[in-house]
Design an enzyme around this catalytic site. Sequence first.
Site, PDB file in Angstrom:
ATOM      1  N   TYR A  74      12.707   9.501   4.174  1.00  0.00           N
ATOM      2  CA  TYR A  74      11.316   9.766   3.822  1.00  0.00           C
ATOM      3  C   TYR A  74      11.284  10.650   2.569  1.00  0.00           C
ATOM      4  CZ  TYR A  74      10.338   8.206   8.629  1.00  0.00           C
ATOM      5  OH  TYR A  74      10.265   7.502   9.810  1.00  0.00           O
ATOM      6  N   SER A 129       3.730   4.554  14.627  1.00  0.00           N
ATOM      7  CA  SER A 129       2.552   3.773  14.218  1.00  0.00           C
ATOM      8  C   SER A 129       1.689   3.377  15.417  1.00  0.00           C
ATOM      9  CB  SER A 129       2.977   2.526  13.430  1.00  0.00           C
ATOM     10  OG  SER A 129       3.575   2.869  12.214  1.00  0.00           O
ATOM     11  N   PRO A 130       1.371   4.329  16.307  1.00  0.00           N
ATOM     12  CA  PRO A 130       0.571   3.986  17.480  1.00  0.00           C
ATOM     13  C   PRO A 130      -0.879   3.648  17.140  1.00  0.00           C
ATOM     14  CG  PRO A 130       0.831   6.356  17.350  1.00  0.00           C
ATOM     15  CD  PRO A 130       1.711   5.767  16.285  1.00  0.00           C
ATOM     16  N   LEU A 131      -1.269   3.884  15.888  1.00  0.00           N
ATOM     17  CA  LEU A 131      -2.610   3.517  15.431  1.00  0.00           C
ATOM     18  C   LEU A 131      -2.560   2.321  14.485  1.00  0.00           C
ATOM     19  CD1 LEU A 131      -4.152   7.058  14.873  1.00  0.00           C
ATOM     20  CD2 LEU A 131      -4.479   5.513  16.802  1.00  0.00           C
ATOM     21  N   GLY A 132      -1.485   1.524  14.590  1.00  0.00           N
ATOM     22  CA  GLY A 132      -1.407   0.337  13.749  1.00  0.00           C
ATOM     23  C   GLY A 132      -1.489   0.653  12.279  1.00  0.00           C
ATOM     24  N   GLY A 162      -2.972   3.071  10.928  1.00  0.00           N
ATOM     25  CA  GLY A 162      -4.326   3.518  10.620  1.00  0.00           C
ATOM     26  C   GLY A 162      -5.411   2.498  10.877  1.00  0.00           C
TER      27      GLY A 162
END
Length: 328
Positions: A56, A205-208, A210
């Site tokens: 990152y 990425s549990p919110l896809g 964003g």
Amino acid sequence: MELRALGSQGPTVSTQGLGLMGMSVFYGATDDTESLATIDRALELGVNLLDTAESYGPFINEQLLGKALAGRRREDIVVADKTGVEITDEGQIVDLNGRPDYIRRALDRSLRHLNTDYVDLYYMHRIDPKVPVEESIGAIAELVAEGKVRHIGVSEATAQTIRRAHAVHPLAAVQTEYSLFERGIEHNGVSETLQELGIGLVAYSPLGRGFLSGAITSPDDFAADDWRRSDPRFQGENFDRNLDVVREVRRIASEKHVTPSQLALAWVQHQGAVAIPGTKRRSYLEENIAATEVTLTAADIAAIEQVAPHGAVNGDRYSPEGMATLNG
């Protein structure tokens, strides 16, 4: 903040962690001052799992976390880091590299960037197909014996690879993309393998990315350097169809008097996963953490299943080059 054991072998972590990637790369402009304030606020609210990786930046995100750790009781924070993507000391990404010599060198470099003498959870970020996973995990197991690593994990691995890795040294966690937009592990044997072996699931990425926040209504919402402009799920017809799913999620959230993000995170947590949503702003952090207080009923789960079943989302989750690194 409720705490839970990460699998049967792992550390005790907060129900929700914090993904730091976007504070340094991939999602447009960054602000270290606000990012550090966001990390401080997360720790104040009981989050103890902070997730980074050498790639990152490269290195920039580790260095940011190193600043956040300064002056704090190290034992209060679970630092998760990742290796397996070869990077030169000058910050040039080369290729996947799971060789033991690289893993050892990479960890020593990461410890310098983090300004700490151990990592709580060290993942193979991606599985190098050129190196038997037994060799890679064996190298990290040696680092465990030396006290430089506390627990081992793998990311984006197949059920078979997880079993092979776990046979060398018990895995504490598997990190993979998991959300209402990405439910592949429920159908490829990974979920069952984790339950059988007592390995924790960490959902990135549990919110896809964003999308499930409901705040994205057009690809034009992204900054010019936001990598989601090249993400297949945010392209053309895929975007329009996926936005239809988001609208339904937003409707259910409204009926429950929560935000779409909170509903989506509550669903991930309901599945037994530790979610690590990424954000670089305190306001979004506080909204996300409030999801730990949301309880989903059987009726809620049924309604969500109806609008966001496996396969409801259109498009691959990475470019063809990125997809080639998954399921190692």
